[in-house]
Design an enzyme around this catalytic site. Structure first.
Site, mmCIF file in Angstrom:
data_model
loop_
_atom_site.group_PDB
_atom_site.id
_atom_site.type_symbol
_atom_site.label_atom_id
_atom_site.label_comp_id
_atom_site.label_asym_id
_atom_site.label_seq_id
_atom_site.Cartn_x
_atom_site.Cartn_y
_atom_site.Cartn_z
ATOM 1 N NE ARG A 25 -12.179 7.459 1.042
ATOM 2 C CZ ARG A 25 -12.126 6.190 1.423
ATOM 3 N NH1 ARG A 25 -12.134 5.902 2.699
ATOM 4 N NH2 ARG A 25 -12.060 5.218 0.554
ATOM 5 C CD GLU B 22 4.918 2.580 11.808
ATOM 6 O OE1 GLU B 22 5.059 1.955 10.757
ATOM 7 O OE2 GLU B 22 4.050 3.449 11.970
#
Ligand code: F6R
Length: 608
Positions: free
Chosen positions: A27, A481
Protein backbone atom coordinates in the site's frame (compact mmCIF):
# COMPACT_ATOMS: atom_id res chain seq x y z
CA UNK A 1 -2.49 4.64 0.54
CA UNK A 2 -0.23 3.68 3.48
CA UNK A 3 -0.85 0.84 5.89
CA UNK A 4 -1.81 0.87 9.57
CA UNK A 5 -1.61 -1.90 12.14
CA UNK A 6 -2.35 -1.61 15.87
CA UNK A 7 -2.27 -4.14 18.67
CA UNK A 8 -3.52 -4.35 22.26
CA UNK A 9 -3.10 -7.69 24.01
CA UNK A 10 -0.91 -9.93 26.05
CA UNK A 11 1.86 -10.67 23.56
CA UNK A 12 4.85 -8.53 22.68
CA UNK A 13 3.42 -6.02 20.22
CA UNK A 14 6.52 -5.22 18.13
CA UNK A 15 7.00 -8.52 16.24
CA UNK A 16 3.28 -8.67 15.50
CA UNK A 17 3.20 -5.10 14.29
CA UNK A 18 6.21 -5.60 12.02
CA UNK A 19 4.70 -8.73 10.57
CA UNK A 20 1.31 -7.08 9.99
CA UNK A 21 2.70 -3.94 8.46
CA UNK A 22 4.89 -5.99 6.14
CA UNK A 23 1.75 -7.52 4.66
CA UNK A 24 0.54 -3.99 3.94
CA UNK A 25 3.75 -2.83 2.35
CA UNK A 26 2.14 -2.97 -1.08
CA UNK A 27 0.00 0.00 0.00
CA UNK A 28 3.01 2.27 0.30
CA UNK A 29 6.63 1.74 0.98
CA UNK A 30 8.67 4.90 1.27
CA UNK A 31 9.03 4.97 5.04
CA UNK A 32 7.94 2.93 8.03
CA UNK A 33 7.76 3.09 11.78
CA UNK A 34 6.25 1.79 14.99
CA UNK A 35 5.40 2.99 18.48
CA UNK A 36 5.12 0.76 21.53
CA UNK A 37 3.88 1.76 24.96
CA UNK A 38 6.61 0.42 27.23
CA UNK A 39 7.13 0.83 30.98
CA UNK A 40 4.88 3.85 31.16
CA UNK A 41 6.78 5.54 28.32
CA UNK A 42 6.54 5.55 24.55
CA UNK A 43 9.19 4.06 22.25
CA UNK A 44 8.96 5.39 18.69
CA UNK A 45 11.24 4.10 15.92
CA UNK A 46 10.92 5.13 12.29
CA UNK A 47 13.01 5.31 9.16
CA UNK A 48 12.83 6.30 5.52
CA UNK A 49 12.69 3.16 3.39
CA UNK A 50 10.92 -0.14 3.61
CA UNK A 51 9.97 -2.43 6.49
CA UNK A 52 13.23 -4.28 5.92
CA UNK A 53 15.07 -1.01 6.66
CA UNK A 54 13.05 -0.53 9.83
CA UNK A 55 13.91 -4.08 10.88
CA UNK A 56 17.59 -3.44 10.19
CA UNK A 57 17.39 -0.22 12.21
CA UNK A 58 15.77 -2.04 15.15
CA UNK A 59 18.13 -5.03 15.00
CA UNK A 60 17.71 -7.14 18.10
CA UNK A 61 16.41 -4.17 20.13
CA UNK A 62 12.70 -4.59 19.62
CA UNK A 63 10.78 -2.36 22.02
CA UNK A 64 9.02 -4.41 24.71
CA UNK A 65 5.36 -3.78 25.40
CA UNK A 66 1.93 -5.21 24.63
CA UNK A 67 0.30 -2.12 23.11
CA UNK A 68 1.47 -0.40 19.96
CA UNK A 69 0.96 0.66 16.39
CA UNK A 70 2.89 0.63 13.13
CA UNK A 71 2.73 2.27 9.72
CA UNK A 72 4.07 1.96 6.20
CA UNK A 73 3.88 5.19 4.26
CA UNK A 74 3.34 6.51 0.76
CA UNK A 75 4.16 10.19 0.97
CA UNK A 76 1.47 12.83 0.41
CA UNK A 77 2.82 15.71 2.56
CA UNK A 78 6.57 16.06 2.94
CA UNK A 79 9.32 14.02 1.34
CA UNK A 80 9.92 10.44 2.48
CA UNK A 81 12.49 10.88 5.27
CA UNK A 82 12.87 9.75 8.87
CA UNK A 83 11.09 12.71 10.44
CA UNK A 84 8.12 12.59 8.07
CA UNK A 85 7.68 8.85 8.67
CA UNK A 86 4.85 7.81 10.99
CA UNK A 87 4.13 7.49 13.92
CA UNK A 88 4.08 11.16 14.88
CA UNK A 89 4.15 12.35 18.45
CA UNK A 90 2.96 15.40 20.38
CA UNK A 91 5.24 17.93 22.11
CA UNK A 92 5.18 16.03 25.38
CA UNK A 93 5.97 12.71 23.73
CA UNK A 94 3.01 11.10 25.46
CA UNK A 95 0.97 10.10 22.45
CA UNK A 96 1.72 8.56 19.06
CA UNK A 97 -0.48 8.56 15.99
CA UNK A 98 -0.45 6.86 12.59
CA UNK A 99 -2.65 8.18 9.81
CA UNK A 100 -3.80 7.36 6.30
CA UNK A 101 -5.49 10.06 4.21
CA UNK A 102 -5.04 13.81 3.91
CA UNK A 103 -5.97 16.55 6.37
CA UNK A 104 -7.05 19.37 4.09
CA UNK A 105 -7.01 22.14 6.69
CA UNK A 106 -3.62 21.07 8.10
CA UNK A 107 -1.95 24.41 7.34
CA UNK A 108 -4.53 26.47 9.19
CA UNK A 109 -4.50 24.06 12.14
CA UNK A 110 -0.69 24.10 12.25
CA UNK A 111 -0.61 27.90 12.47
CA UNK A 112 -3.22 27.88 15.23
CA UNK A 113 -1.32 25.20 17.17
CA UNK A 114 1.97 27.06 16.76
CA UNK A 115 0.33 30.11 18.31
CA UNK A 116 -0.65 27.89 21.23
CA UNK A 117 3.03 26.96 21.62
CA UNK A 118 3.21 23.57 19.88
CA UNK A 119 6.53 22.74 18.24
CA UNK A 120 6.54 20.76 14.99
CA UNK A 121 9.18 18.29 13.85
CA UNK A 122 7.91 17.23 10.40
CA UNK A 123 6.23 18.58 7.26
CA UNK A 124 3.28 16.22 7.54
CA UNK A 125 -0.40 16.84 7.98
CA UNK A 126 -0.44 13.90 10.40
CA UNK A 127 1.73 15.63 12.97
CA UNK A 128 -0.93 18.33 13.17
CA UNK A 129 -3.32 15.68 14.46
CA UNK A 130 -0.88 14.63 17.20
CA UNK A 131 -0.65 18.20 18.51
CA UNK A 132 -4.37 18.80 18.09
CA UNK A 133 -5.17 15.79 20.26
CA UNK A 134 -2.57 16.94 22.80
CA UNK A 135 -4.22 20.36 22.83
CA UNK A 136 -7.54 18.80 23.85
CA UNK A 137 -6.16 16.05 26.10
CA UNK A 138 -7.49 16.73 29.53
CA UNK A 139 -8.27 13.35 31.03
CA UNK A 140 -9.89 11.03 28.50
CA UNK A 141 -7.91 10.11 25.37
CA UNK A 142 -11.11 9.15 23.52
CA UNK A 143 -12.67 12.53 24.21
CA UNK A 144 -9.51 14.33 23.10
CA UNK A 145 -9.42 12.37 19.84
CA UNK A 146 -13.08 13.00 19.08
CA UNK A 147 -12.82 16.72 19.90
CA UNK A 148 -9.73 17.01 17.71
CA UNK A 149 -11.43 15.22 14.82
CA UNK A 150 -14.31 17.66 15.10
CA UNK A 151 -11.86 20.35 13.91
CA UNK A 152 -10.49 18.37 11.00
CA UNK A 153 -11.43 18.60 7.32
CA UNK A 154 -10.27 15.87 4.98
CA UNK A 155 -9.86 12.13 5.06
CA UNK A 156 -8.40 9.97 7.75
CA UNK A 157 -7.97 6.52 9.12
CA UNK A 158 -6.04 6.92 12.38
CA UNK A 159 -4.81 4.92 15.33
CA UNK A 160 -3.56 6.56 18.53
CA UNK A 161 -1.85 5.29 21.67
CA UNK A 162 -0.90 7.30 24.72
CA UNK A 163 1.01 6.82 27.94
CA UNK A 164 -1.89 8.54 29.71
CA UNK A 165 -4.04 5.43 28.99
CA UNK A 166 -1.42 2.79 28.34
CA UNK A 167 -3.89 -0.05 27.81
CA UNK A 168 -6.08 1.65 25.22
CA UNK A 169 -5.82 2.16 21.49
CA UNK A 170 -8.18 4.63 19.84
CA UNK A 171 -8.94 4.43 16.13
CA UNK A 172 -11.18 6.49 13.87
CA UNK A 173 -12.21 6.55 10.26
CA UNK A 174 -13.39 9.16 7.82
CA UNK A 175 -12.76 8.36 4.18
CA UNK A 176 -9.84 5.99 4.72
CA UNK A 177 -10.48 2.32 5.51
CA UNK A 178 -10.02 0.87 8.98
CA UNK A 179 -11.16 -2.24 10.78
CA UNK A 180 -10.91 -3.85 14.19
CA UNK A 181 -9.70 -7.47 14.45
CA UNK A 182 -11.10 -9.54 17.29
CA UNK A 183 -8.83 -12.04 19.02
CA UNK A 184 -8.91 -13.99 22.23
CA UNK A 185 -7.71 -11.61 24.93
CA UNK A 186 -6.22 -9.37 22.25
CA UNK A 187 -7.50 -6.93 19.66
CA UNK A 188 -6.10 -5.41 16.50
CA UNK A 189 -6.66 -2.43 14.27
CA UNK A 190 -5.68 -2.38 10.61
CA UNK A 191 -6.30 -0.48 7.44
CA UNK A 192 -6.58 -3.75 5.53
CA UNK A 193 -7.59 -7.22 6.68
CA UNK A 194 -4.51 -8.71 4.96
CA UNK A 195 -2.45 -7.55 7.96
CA UNK A 196 -4.44 -9.60 10.43
CA UNK A 197 -5.21 -12.89 8.71
CA UNK A 198 -2.54 -14.74 10.62
CA UNK A 199 -4.11 -13.75 13.93
CA UNK A 200 -7.84 -13.50 13.39
CA UNK A 201 -10.61 -13.88 10.81
CA UNK A 202 -13.22 -11.91 12.76
CA UNK A 203 -13.29 -8.24 11.94
CA UNK A 204 -15.51 -5.21 12.35
CA UNK A 205 -15.32 -2.63 9.56
CA UNK A 206 -15.57 0.98 10.69
CA UNK A 207 -17.76 3.35 8.70
CA UNK A 208 -17.05 7.03 8.15
CA UNK A 209 -17.52 9.04 11.33
CA UNK A 210 -16.92 6.09 13.64
CA UNK A 211 -14.34 5.55 16.36
CA UNK A 212 -13.11 2.37 17.99
CA UNK A 213 -11.86 2.18 21.54
CA UNK A 214 -9.84 -1.01 21.69
CA UNK A 215 -8.52 -2.76 24.79
CA UNK A 216 -7.12 -6.20 25.59
CA UNK A 217 -10.46 -7.52 26.83
CA UNK A 218 -12.89 -5.75 24.49
CA UNK A 219 -13.71 -2.97 22.08
CA UNK A 220 -16.44 -0.45 21.54
CA UNK A 221 -17.49 1.35 18.38
CA UNK A 222 -19.01 4.81 18.76
CA UNK A 223 -19.71 7.82 16.64
CA UNK A 224 -17.70 11.00 17.16
CA UNK A 225 -20.18 12.08 19.84
CA UNK A 226 -19.38 8.91 21.83
CA UNK A 227 -22.77 7.31 21.08
CA UNK A 228 -22.53 3.52 20.94
CA UNK A 229 -22.89 2.03 17.42
CA UNK A 230 -23.95 -1.61 16.98
CA UNK A 231 -21.77 -3.33 14.37
CA UNK A 232 -21.71 -6.66 12.58
CA UNK A 233 -18.73 -8.98 12.94
CA UNK A 234 -17.57 -10.25 9.55
CA UNK A 235 -15.70 -13.54 9.29
CA UNK A 236 -13.10 -13.40 6.55
CA UNK A 237 -12.67 -16.33 4.23
CA UNK A 238 -9.37 -15.31 2.68
CA UNK A 239 -6.69 -17.80 3.22
CA UNK A 240 -3.20 -16.82 4.30
CA UNK A 241 -1.45 -18.79 1.56
CA UNK A 242 -3.36 -16.68 -0.91
CA UNK A 243 -1.75 -13.48 0.22
CA UNK A 244 1.70 -15.01 0.05
CA UNK A 245 3.65 -15.60 -3.14
CA UNK A 246 2.97 -19.33 -3.38
CA UNK A 247 6.40 -20.19 -4.81
CA UNK A 248 6.44 -17.50 -7.50
CA UNK A 249 9.22 -14.94 -7.73
CA UNK A 250 6.76 -12.07 -7.51
CA UNK A 251 3.15 -11.46 -6.54
CA UNK A 252 2.54 -10.16 -10.05
CA UNK A 253 3.55 -13.46 -11.64
CA UNK A 254 1.53 -15.40 -9.09
CA UNK A 255 -1.50 -13.26 -9.83
CA UNK A 256 -1.07 -13.61 -13.61
CA UNK A 257 -0.85 -17.38 -13.24
CA UNK A 258 -3.89 -17.51 -10.95
CA UNK A 259 -6.21 -16.22 -13.63
CA UNK A 260 -7.81 -19.54 -14.63
CA UNK A 261 -8.88 -19.92 -11.01
CA UNK A 262 -9.81 -16.31 -10.39
CA UNK A 263 -12.03 -16.19 -13.48
CA UNK A 264 -13.64 -19.47 -12.44
CA UNK A 265 -14.37 -17.92 -9.05
CA UNK A 266 -15.76 -14.77 -10.64
CA UNK A 267 -18.18 -16.75 -12.80
CA UNK A 268 -19.13 -19.33 -10.17
CA UNK A 269 -22.87 -19.47 -9.53
CA UNK A 270 -23.74 -16.68 -11.99
CA UNK A 271 -24.28 -18.48 -15.30
CA UNK A 272 -27.71 -19.80 -16.31
CA UNK A 273 -26.97 -21.74 -19.47
CA UNK A 274 -30.50 -22.84 -20.37
CA UNK A 275 -31.89 -19.32 -20.10
CA UNK A 276 -28.77 -17.90 -21.79
CA UNK A 277 -28.34 -15.29 -19.08
CA UNK A 278 -26.61 -14.48 -15.82
CA UNK A 279 -27.86 -14.29 -12.26
CA UNK A 280 -26.62 -11.20 -10.43
CA UNK A 281 -28.64 -10.95 -7.25
CA UNK A 282 -26.20 -8.49 -5.64
CA UNK A 283 -27.14 -5.72 -8.05
CA UNK A 284 -30.47 -5.39 -6.22
CA UNK A 285 -32.30 -4.48 -9.43
CA UNK A 286 -35.26 -6.40 -10.84
CA UNK A 287 -36.18 -6.69 -14.52
CA UNK A 288 -38.46 -3.64 -14.47
CA UNK A 289 -35.81 -1.49 -12.83
CA UNK A 290 -33.16 -2.66 -15.28
CA UNK A 291 -35.45 -1.64 -18.14
CA UNK A 292 -36.02 1.82 -16.73
CA UNK A 293 -32.47 3.06 -17.32
CA UNK A 294 -31.93 4.93 -20.54
CA UNK A 295 -28.18 5.26 -20.11
CA UNK A 296 -25.23 3.72 -18.30
CA UNK A 297 -22.14 5.62 -17.14
CA UNK A 298 -19.13 3.58 -16.09
CA UNK A 299 -16.52 5.34 -14.01
CA UNK A 300 -13.10 4.08 -12.92
CA UNK A 301 -9.37 4.80 -13.00
CA UNK A 302 -6.34 3.15 -14.63
CA UNK A 303 -6.67 -0.51 -15.46
CA UNK A 304 -10.25 -0.57 -14.19
CA UNK A 305 -11.02 2.22 -16.69
CA UNK A 306 -9.66 0.03 -19.49
CA UNK A 307 -12.00 -2.75 -18.39
CA UNK A 308 -14.81 -0.19 -18.40
CA UNK A 309 -14.11 0.60 -22.08
CA UNK A 310 -14.51 -3.08 -22.95
CA UNK A 311 -17.76 -3.00 -20.97
CA UNK A 312 -18.94 -0.07 -23.08
CA UNK A 313 -18.32 -1.99 -26.30
CA UNK A 314 -20.12 -5.07 -24.93
CA UNK A 315 -23.13 -3.31 -23.47
CA UNK A 316 -23.70 -1.15 -26.52
CA UNK A 317 -23.27 -3.97 -29.03
CA UNK A 318 -25.14 -6.70 -27.20
CA UNK A 319 -27.50 -5.00 -24.77
CA UNK A 320 -28.12 -1.93 -26.97
CA UNK A 321 -27.89 0.55 -24.08
CA UNK A 322 -25.99 3.81 -24.57
CA UNK A 323 -22.88 3.72 -22.40
CA UNK A 324 -20.38 6.38 -21.51
CA UNK A 325 -17.06 5.70 -19.81
CA UNK A 326 -15.60 8.47 -17.67
CA UNK A 327 -12.36 8.78 -15.76
CA UNK A 328 -13.59 9.09 -12.18
CA UNK A 329 -11.27 12.05 -11.61
CA UNK A 330 -12.98 13.95 -14.45
CA UNK A 331 -16.51 12.85 -13.65
CA UNK A 332 -16.36 14.15 -10.10
CA UNK A 333 -15.42 17.67 -11.10
CA UNK A 334 -17.57 18.05 -14.22
CA UNK A 335 -21.24 18.76 -14.25
CA UNK A 336 -22.17 15.33 -15.60
CA UNK A 337 -25.60 14.62 -17.05
CA UNK A 338 -26.76 12.00 -14.62
CA UNK A 339 -30.21 11.51 -13.16
CA UNK A 340 -32.53 8.82 -11.83
CA UNK A 341 -32.67 7.20 -15.28
CA UNK A 342 -28.91 6.71 -15.34
CA UNK A 343 -27.19 3.65 -13.98
CA UNK A 344 -23.71 4.59 -12.75
CA UNK A 345 -21.25 1.73 -12.39
CA UNK A 346 -17.97 2.10 -10.51
CA UNK A 347 -15.22 -0.40 -11.27
CA UNK A 348 -12.44 -0.70 -8.72
CA UNK A 349 -10.17 -3.51 -7.65
CA UNK A 350 -9.39 -1.98 -4.26
CA UNK A 351 -12.76 -0.37 -3.67
CA UNK A 352 -10.83 2.48 -2.08
CA UNK A 353 -9.75 4.66 -5.02
CA UNK A 354 -10.55 8.17 -3.84
CA UNK A 355 -11.64 9.53 -7.23
CA UNK A 356 -13.92 6.59 -7.94
CA UNK A 357 -15.49 6.83 -4.50
CA UNK A 358 -16.07 10.55 -4.98
CA UNK A 359 -17.59 9.93 -8.42
CA UNK A 360 -20.05 7.46 -6.91
CA UNK A 361 -21.01 9.97 -4.22
CA UNK A 362 -21.55 12.62 -6.89
CA UNK A 363 -23.73 10.25 -8.93
CA UNK A 364 -25.82 9.35 -5.88
CA UNK A 365 -26.34 12.99 -5.06
CA UNK A 366 -27.75 13.48 -8.55
CA UNK A 367 -30.25 10.70 -8.02
CA UNK A 368 -28.54 7.98 -10.06
CA UNK A 369 -28.66 4.35 -9.06
CA UNK A 370 -25.12 3.08 -8.41
CA UNK A 371 -23.48 -0.29 -8.83
CA UNK A 372 -19.99 -1.44 -7.85
CA UNK A 373 -17.77 -3.99 -9.54
CA UNK A 374 -15.24 -4.36 -6.77
CA UNK A 375 -12.72 -6.93 -5.60
CA UNK A 376 -12.06 -6.05 -1.97
CA UNK A 377 -14.97 -7.14 0.16
CA UNK A 378 -16.20 -4.57 2.64
CA UNK A 379 -14.23 -1.78 0.94
CA UNK A 380 -15.58 1.76 0.90
CA UNK A 381 -16.98 1.67 -2.64
CA UNK A 382 -18.58 -1.71 -2.03
CA UNK A 383 -20.34 -0.31 0.99
CA UNK A 384 -21.50 2.93 -0.58
CA UNK A 385 -23.05 1.67 -3.81
CA UNK A 386 -26.69 0.58 -4.03
CA UNK A 387 -25.70 -2.84 -5.24
CA UNK A 388 -23.03 -4.66 -7.17
CA UNK A 389 -20.94 -7.72 -7.69
CA UNK A 390 -17.67 -8.73 -6.16
CA UNK A 391 -14.94 -10.05 -8.43
CA UNK A 392 -13.88 -12.84 -6.04
CA UNK A 393 -10.45 -12.63 -7.65
CA UNK A 394 -8.77 -12.95 -4.23
CA UNK A 395 -6.27 -10.43 -2.90
CA UNK A 396 -4.26 -8.60 -5.54
CA UNK A 397 -0.97 -7.59 -3.95
CA UNK A 398 1.29 -6.77 -6.92
CA UNK A 399 0.92 -3.07 -7.65
CA UNK A 400 0.24 -3.72 -11.34
CA UNK A 401 -3.31 -4.94 -11.69
CA UNK A 402 -3.62 -8.20 -13.64
CA UNK A 403 -6.16 -10.74 -12.44
CA UNK A 404 -8.57 -8.01 -11.39
CA UNK A 405 -8.69 -6.78 -15.01
CA UNK A 406 -9.70 -10.12 -16.53
CA UNK A 407 -12.25 -10.69 -13.75
CA UNK A 408 -13.67 -7.21 -14.31
CA UNK A 409 -14.18 -8.00 -17.99
CA UNK A 410 -15.85 -11.28 -17.01
CA UNK A 411 -18.24 -9.45 -14.67
CA UNK A 412 -19.03 -6.92 -17.39
CA UNK A 413 -19.93 -9.85 -19.65
CA UNK A 414 -22.27 -11.15 -16.94
CA UNK A 415 -23.90 -7.74 -16.67
CA UNK A 416 -24.20 -7.53 -20.46
CA UNK A 417 -25.95 -10.89 -20.45
CA UNK A 418 -28.30 -9.86 -17.67
CA UNK A 419 -29.27 -6.54 -19.29
CA UNK A 420 -28.95 -7.78 -22.87
CA UNK A 421 -31.41 -10.64 -22.40
CA UNK A 422 -34.02 -8.13 -21.23
CA UNK A 423 -33.49 -5.88 -24.22
CA UNK A 424 -31.86 -7.23 -27.35
CA UNK A 425 -30.28 -10.66 -27.00
CA UNK A 426 -32.02 -13.86 -28.03
CA UNK A 427 -31.74 -16.93 -25.85
CA UNK A 428 -29.47 -18.50 -28.48
CA UNK A 429 -27.13 -15.54 -28.49
CA UNK A 430 -27.19 -15.56 -24.69
CA UNK A 431 -26.29 -19.25 -24.59
CA UNK A 432 -23.41 -18.67 -26.98
CA UNK A 433 -21.97 -16.06 -24.61
CA UNK A 434 -22.54 -18.29 -21.57
CA UNK A 435 -20.72 -21.16 -23.27
CA UNK A 436 -17.85 -18.91 -24.30
CA UNK A 437 -17.55 -17.71 -20.69
CA UNK A 438 -17.52 -21.31 -19.45
CA UNK A 439 -14.61 -22.10 -21.78
CA UNK A 440 -12.56 -19.13 -20.58
CA UNK A 441 -10.71 -20.62 -17.55
CA UNK A 442 -9.30 -23.48 -19.68
CA UNK A 443 -8.40 -21.12 -22.50
CA UNK A 444 -6.68 -18.75 -20.10
CA UNK A 445 -4.59 -21.66 -18.79
CA UNK A 446 -3.69 -22.54 -22.38
CA UNK A 447 -2.42 -19.03 -23.10
CA UNK A 448 -0.47 -18.88 -19.84
CA UNK A 449 1.26 -22.15 -20.69
CA UNK A 450 3.19 -20.13 -23.31
CA UNK A 451 4.89 -18.06 -20.61
CA UNK A 452 8.37 -19.30 -21.57
CA UNK A 453 7.83 -18.25 -25.14
CA UNK A 454 6.75 -14.77 -24.03
CA UNK A 455 9.84 -14.63 -21.84
CA UNK A 456 12.05 -15.26 -24.89
CA UNK A 457 10.30 -12.52 -26.85
CA UNK A 458 10.69 -10.11 -23.92
CA UNK A 459 14.42 -10.82 -24.03
CA UNK A 460 14.63 -9.45 -27.58
CA UNK A 461 12.78 -6.23 -26.69
CA UNK A 462 14.21 -5.52 -23.25
CA UNK A 463 16.43 -2.63 -24.36
CA UNK A 464 13.68 -0.73 -26.14
CA UNK A 465 13.10 2.88 -25.08
CA UNK A 466 9.57 3.11 -26.46
CA UNK A 467 6.80 0.81 -27.60
CA UNK A 468 3.55 1.23 -29.46
CA UNK A 469 0.52 -0.98 -28.73
CA UNK A 470 -2.17 -1.13 -31.39
CA UNK A 471 -5.56 -2.83 -31.37
CA UNK A 472 -9.03 -2.32 -32.79
CA UNK A 473 -12.57 -2.90 -31.58
CA UNK A 474 -12.66 -4.87 -28.36
CA UNK A 475 -8.89 -5.01 -28.40
CA UNK A 476 -8.28 -1.28 -28.51
CA UNK A 477 -8.67 -1.08 -24.69
CA UNK A 478 -6.32 -4.07 -24.48
CA UNK A 479 -3.71 -2.00 -26.35
CA UNK A 480 -4.10 0.71 -23.70
CA UNK A 481 -3.82 -1.85 -20.93
CA UNK A 482 -0.76 -3.56 -22.45
CA UNK A 483 1.00 -0.19 -22.75
CA UNK A 484 0.11 0.74 -19.15
CA UNK A 485 1.46 -2.57 -17.85
CA UNK A 486 4.76 -2.11 -19.68
CA UNK A 487 5.33 1.49 -18.65
CA UNK A 488 4.39 1.11 -14.99
CA UNK A 489 6.69 -1.79 -14.20
CA UNK A 490 9.52 -1.62 -16.75
CA UNK A 491 9.64 2.20 -17.12
CA UNK A 492 9.71 1.84 -20.92
CA UNK A 493 7.63 4.58 -22.48
CA UNK A 494 4.65 2.92 -24.17
CA UNK A 495 1.49 4.19 -25.81
CA UNK A 496 -1.71 2.43 -26.77
CA UNK A 497 -3.72 3.52 -29.81
CA UNK A 498 -6.61 2.31 -31.93
CA UNK A 499 -4.62 0.75 -34.80
CA UNK A 500 -6.18 2.95 -37.49
CA UNK A 501 -5.21 6.11 -35.61
CA UNK A 502 -1.57 5.23 -36.24
CA UNK A 503 -1.72 6.97 -39.59
CA UNK A 504 -2.82 10.18 -37.90
CA UNK A 505 0.47 10.76 -36.13
CA UNK A 506 2.22 7.89 -34.35
CA UNK A 507 3.38 6.36 -37.64
CA UNK A 508 6.07 9.04 -37.64
CA UNK A 509 7.73 7.21 -34.74
CA UNK A 510 8.15 3.92 -36.52
CA UNK A 511 11.62 2.80 -37.51
CA UNK A 512 13.65 -0.37 -37.06
CA UNK A 513 14.13 0.43 -33.35
CA UNK A 514 10.43 0.68 -32.55
CA UNK A 515 8.63 -2.36 -31.13
CA UNK A 516 5.00 -2.39 -32.22
CA UNK A 517 2.69 -4.76 -30.38
CA UNK A 518 -0.44 -5.66 -32.35
CA UNK A 519 -3.41 -7.24 -30.62
CA UNK A 520 -4.97 -8.89 -33.64
CA UNK A 521 -7.21 -11.88 -32.89
CA UNK A 522 -9.50 -13.19 -35.65
CA UNK A 523 -12.45 -10.91 -35.05
CA UNK A 524 -14.67 -8.54 -36.98
CA UNK A 525 -11.78 -6.13 -37.67
CA UNK A 526 -9.07 -8.69 -38.46
CA UNK A 527 -8.68 -7.72 -42.12
CA UNK A 528 -8.34 -4.08 -41.20
CA UNK A 529 -5.61 -4.69 -38.67
CA UNK A 530 -3.74 -6.85 -41.16
CA UNK A 531 -3.28 -3.76 -43.32
CA UNK A 532 -2.06 -1.81 -40.29
CA UNK A 533 0.60 -4.46 -39.70
CA UNK A 534 1.67 -4.20 -43.36
CA UNK A 535 2.06 -0.46 -42.89
CA UNK A 536 4.35 -0.93 -39.90
CA UNK A 537 6.42 -3.62 -41.61
CA UNK A 538 6.82 -1.35 -44.63
CA UNK A 539 8.59 1.06 -42.27
CA UNK A 540 10.76 -1.68 -40.77
CA UNK A 541 9.02 -1.62 -37.38
CA UNK A 542 9.55 -4.71 -35.19
CA UNK A 543 6.19 -6.43 -34.74
CA UNK A 544 5.01 -8.65 -31.92
CA UNK A 545 1.46 -9.84 -32.63
CA UNK A 546 -1.08 -11.56 -30.43
CA UNK A 547 -3.12 -13.65 -32.86
CA UNK A 548 -5.69 -16.42 -32.94
CA UNK A 549 -4.29 -19.93 -33.27
CA UNK A 550 -3.86 -20.84 -36.95
CA UNK A 551 -3.56 -17.25 -38.22
CA UNK A 552 -0.99 -17.84 -40.94
CA UNK A 553 -1.29 -14.43 -42.57
CA UNK A 554 -0.13 -12.48 -39.53
CA UNK A 555 2.34 -15.18 -38.52
CA UNK A 556 4.11 -14.66 -41.85
CA UNK A 557 4.19 -10.89 -41.48
CA UNK A 558 5.10 -10.43 -37.82
CA UNK A 559 8.52 -10.89 -36.23
CA UNK A 560 7.03 -12.72 -33.24
CA UNK A 561 3.58 -14.10 -32.56
CA UNK A 562 1.88 -15.38 -29.45
CA UNK A 563 -1.34 -17.27 -30.03
CA UNK A 564 -4.65 -17.33 -28.20
CA UNK A 565 -7.52 -19.76 -28.70
CA UNK A 566 -10.66 -18.75 -30.56
CA UNK A 567 -13.43 -17.05 -28.61
CA UNK A 568 -16.33 -14.73 -29.30
CA UNK A 569 -15.18 -11.17 -30.06
CA UNK A 570 -16.28 -9.57 -26.74
CA UNK A 571 -14.29 -12.09 -24.71
CA UNK A 572 -11.05 -11.97 -26.72
CA UNK A 573 -9.65 -9.25 -24.38
CA UNK A 574 -9.56 -11.75 -21.50
CA UNK A 575 -7.21 -13.90 -23.58
CA UNK A 576 -5.29 -11.30 -25.55
CA UNK A 577 -4.25 -9.30 -22.48
CA UNK A 578 -2.47 -12.30 -20.93
CA UNK A 579 0.61 -12.31 -23.21
CA UNK A 580 0.87 -8.55 -22.65
CA UNK A 581 0.86 -8.97 -18.85
CA UNK A 582 3.57 -11.63 -19.16
CA UNK A 583 5.52 -9.54 -21.66
CA UNK A 584 5.55 -6.55 -19.30
CA UNK A 585 6.48 -8.79 -16.38
CA UNK A 586 9.43 -10.53 -18.05
CA UNK A 587 10.69 -7.30 -19.61
CA UNK A 588 10.65 -5.57 -16.22
CA UNK A 589 12.38 -8.49 -14.49
CA UNK A 590 15.06 -8.55 -17.20
CA UNK A 591 15.62 -4.81 -16.70
CA UNK A 592 16.09 -5.36 -12.97
CA UNK A 593 12.97 -3.43 -11.94
CA UNK A 594 11.07 -3.98 -8.72
CA UNK A 595 8.01 -5.53 -10.31
CA UNK A 596 5.75 -5.75 -7.27
CA UNK A 597 6.53 -2.29 -5.97
CA UNK A 598 7.38 -0.06 -8.92
CA UNK A 599 8.72 3.38 -8.19
CA UNK A 600 6.25 6.15 -7.30
CA UNK A 601 3.23 3.86 -7.38
CA UNK A 602 1.03 2.41 -4.68
CA UNK A 603 -1.61 -0.25 -4.84
CA UNK A 604 -4.62 1.75 -3.88
CA UNK A 605 -4.79 5.44 -4.56
CA UNK A 606 -6.80 6.74 -1.63
CA UNK A 607 -5.88 10.36 -2.26
CA UNK A 608 -6.81 12.59 -5.17
C1 F6R B 1 -2.48 -0.35 -13.00
C2 F6R B 1 -3.20 -0.13 -11.77
C3 F6R B 1 -3.92 1.15 -11.58
C4 F6R B 1 -5.31 0.87 -10.97
C5 F6R B 1 -6.01 2.18 -10.63
C6 F6R B 1 -7.42 1.94 -10.10
O1 F6R B 1 -1.89 -1.61 -13.03
O2 F6R B 1 -3.20 -0.97 -10.90
O3 F6R B 1 -4.04 1.85 -12.77
O4 F6R B 1 -6.06 0.12 -11.88
O5 F6R B 1 -5.27 2.87 -9.65
O6 F6R B 1 -7.41 1.16 -8.96
P1 F6R B 1 -8.70 0.42 -8.45
O7 F6R B 1 -9.10 -0.58 -9.47
O8 F6R B 1 -8.29 -0.21 -7.16
O9 F6R B 1 -9.76 1.47 -8.27
Amino acid sequence: MCGIVGYVGKRDAAPLLLDGVQRLEYRGYDSAGLAVVADGGLVVEKVAGRIIDLQAHLGERLPQGTVGLAHTRWATHGVPNDSNAHPHIDCGGTLAIVHNGIIENANALREWLKEKGHRFRSDTDTEVLAHLIEQFLNGSLVEAVSTALGHVEGAYGIAVVSTTEPETLVAARFGSPLLVGLGDGEHFVASDAAALLEYTRDVVYLDDGEMAVVRQDGYEITDLQAQHVEKLVTTLEWDLAKIERGGHAHFMLKEIMEQPESIRNTLRGHLLEDEGTAKLSGINLDDDELLEFDRIVITACGTSWHAALIGEYMLEELARVPVEVEYASEFRYRNPIVDENTLVIAISQSGETADTLAAIREAKQRGARTLGIVNVVGSSIAREVDGGTYLHAGPEIGVASTKAFTCQVAVLALLTLRIGRLRALSVLQGREIVQALQRLPEQVAEVLSQADRVKQVAETFMRAQNALYLGRGYNFPVALEGALKLKEISYIHAEGYPAAEMKHGPIALIDDMMPVVFIAPKDAVHRKILSNIEEVKARRGRVLAVVTEGDEQITELADHVITIPESIDPLTPVLSVLPLQLFAYYTAVRRGCDVDQPRNLAKSVTVE
